[in-house]
Design an enzyme around this catalytic site. Structure first.
Site, short mmCIF file in Angstrom:
data_model
loop_
_atom_site.label_atom_id
_atom_site.label_comp_id
_atom_site.label_asym_id
_atom_site.label_seq_id
_atom_site.Cartn_x
_atom_site.Cartn_y
_atom_site.Cartn_z
N ARG A 195 17.14 6.61 34.73
CA ARG A 195 16.99 5.33 33.91
C ARG A 195 17.54 4.25 34.91
NH1 ARG A 195 18.15 4.78 27.59
NH2 ARG A 195 16.00 5.71 27.82
N HIS A 222 8.28 3.69 30.03
CA HIS A 222 8.91 4.74 29.41
C HIS A 222 8.07 5.99 29.11
CE1 HIS A 222 12.45 6.72 27.69
NE2 HIS A 222 12.58 6.06 26.75
N GLN A 255 8.90 9.06 26.77
CA GLN A 255 8.87 8.64 25.35
C GLN A 255 7.59 8.66 24.77
OE1 GLN A 255 11.70 7.35 23.30
NE2 GLN A 255 10.26 8.05 21.76
N ASP A 297 9.07 -1.31 18.32
CA ASP A 297 10.10 -1.16 19.15
C ASP A 297 11.04 -2.35 18.90
OD1 ASP A 297 12.17 -0.21 21.12
OD2 ASP A 297 10.88 -0.64 22.71
N CYS A 321 10.59 4.51 18.80
CA CYS A 321 11.28 5.33 19.99
C CYS A 321 12.80 5.25 19.47
CB CYS A 321 11.14 4.60 21.42
SG CYS A 321 11.79 3.03 21.72
N ARG A 365 11.49 14.67 21.85
CA ARG A 365 11.73 14.28 23.41
C ARG A 365 12.27 15.66 24.24
NH1 ARG A 365 13.60 9.23 24.37
NH2 ARG A 365 13.54 9.89 26.63
N1 CP Z 1 14.32 6.21 22.98
C1 CP Z 1 15.28 6.41 23.91
O1 CP Z 1 14.56 6.41 25.15
O2 CP Z 1 16.33 6.52 23.45
P1 CP Z 1 17.73 6.12 24.43
O3 CP Z 1 17.76 4.80 24.76
O4 CP Z 1 18.94 6.53 23.22
O5 CP Z 1 17.85 7.24 25.53
N1 NVA Z 2 12.52 -1.00 24.95
C1 NVA Z 2 13.59 -0.50 25.03
C2 NVA Z 2 13.46 0.85 24.83
C3 NVA Z 2 14.80 1.72 24.36
C4 NVA Z 2 14.68 3.25 24.45
C5 NVA Z 2 14.65 -0.73 26.16
O1 NVA Z 2 14.07 -0.82 27.30
O2 NVA Z 2 15.89 -1.20 25.80
#
Ligand code: CP
Ligand code: NVA
Length: 311
Positions: free
Chosen positions: A110, A137, A140, A228, A267, A295
């Site tokens: 990440r 992502h 997701q 989101d 998400c 997930r």
């Molecule tokens: N949706 C998602 O990726 O959640 P987290 O940021 O908790 O991993």
């Molecule tokens: N768009 C959000 C998604 C979190 C899962 C972010 O990048 O923070």
């Protein structure tokens, strides 16, 4: 071309592979119905394999679901925050990739910057999975499409509406649209418009992606409404975002303009009262808890694909 099965961006993958991953995820989920969550699947496709997970940003779902996924596949995980690694003190990501490739069988990252995901993959000799970057992502979106299909049938020919920030999650929906044959309507303010390169690529790949400033136009005829957070991890313009995105809140009035059986996806984490009202996210059309659970199932099949068990 590399034979390593990286899972970095949906636009680079074959539609047939995405379909195979989705179908495998549904079958695996069905096969373990009622089982304790820690029991491995009968075929243990990751038996003896280890996944390394590197986090440069916060996570709940991605962290726990990849960990649970590897256990259910019969494998193991090593998890670290990037700040606690030498990576956090400036060790090149290429060297990190080479070292971890000698120690584990796949790497999930990440990352703050998508470019770092790419650099990791270029130097790794094991599959690299994008667990969220500023540009996408992909894991997701497979969980989201799996959830939609469980409740509404095959996504091909259906219409999905994205309302709000044209962010990383929106980008992966744009990437998936031409691959899986759904229509995507996106409503966002000009300043938080989706990535133009993503839109152009979707058009080249015969994707049906429409953009508008008007959320009502986007949800008309939609089988699913998705939003989101208005402020993603790493965004610094909090107040400007809340101002510009205020007209894009998903509320009951907006949901009423979608198809009568339209579902709602998010998400998570969600900000109730900002991008979505309590009534919608906690209401009967919301599929967010199945979406969160999926997930695990979707990622098991992504991992199985990376390890060559699918497709
Ligand atoms: N949706 C998602 O990726 O959640 P987290 O940021 O908790 O991993
Ligand atoms: N768009 C959000 C998604 C979190 C899962 C972010 O990048 O923070």
């Amino acid at each position: 071309m590399s034979q390593i099965r990286h899972f970095l961006d949906l636009w680079r993958l074959e539609g047939s592979d995405l379909r195979a991953i989705l179908d495998d995820a549904k079958a695996r989920k069905a096969a373990r119905l009622g089982w304790p969550k820690g029991r491995p699947d009968a075929d243990r496709p990751a038996d003896g394999r280890t996944l390394a997970m590197i986090f440069e940003k916060h996570s709940t779902r991605t962290r726990f679901s990849f960990d649970a996924a590897m256990r259910q596949l019969g494998g193991d995980v090593i998890i670290s925050n990037a700040a606690e690694m030498q990576l956090g003190r400036g060790e090149p990501i290429e060297d990190t990739a080479r070292v971890l490739s000698r120690m584990v069988d796949a790497i999930m990252i990440r990352a703050n910057y998508h470019e770092d995901v790419e650099r990791l993959a270029l130097s790794a000799t094991v599959p690299v999975i994008n667990g969220l970057s500023d540009k996408g992502h992909p894991c997701q979106i497979l969980a989201d499409l799996m959830t939609f299909e469980e409740h509404r049938g095959r996504v091909e020919g259906k219409t999905l509406a994205w309302i709000g920030d044209g962010n990383n999650v929106c980008a992966s929906f744009i990437h998936a649209a031409p691959k899986l044959g759904f229509r995507l309507n996106i409503a966002s303010p000009a300043v938080y418009h989706p990535d133009l390169v993503d839109l152009a690529r979707a058009q080249e790949q015969q994707g049906q992606v429409m953009t508008t400033r008007d959320p009502r136009e986007a949800v008309r005829g939609a089988d699913c409404v998705i939003t989101d957070t208005w402020v993603s991890m790493g965004d610094t313009d909090h107040d400007e975002r809340l101002d510009a995105l205020e007209p894009y809140q998903v509320d009951e009035k907006l949901m009423e303009l979608a198809n009568p059986d339209a579902c709602f996806l998010h998400c998570l984490p969600a900000h109730r009262g900002e991008e979505v009202t309590d009534e919608v996210i906690d209401g009967p059309r919301s599929l967010i808890w199945d979406e969160a659970e999926n997930r695990i199932h979707a990622q098991k099949s992504i991992l199985a694909w990376c390890f060559g068990h699918i497709g």
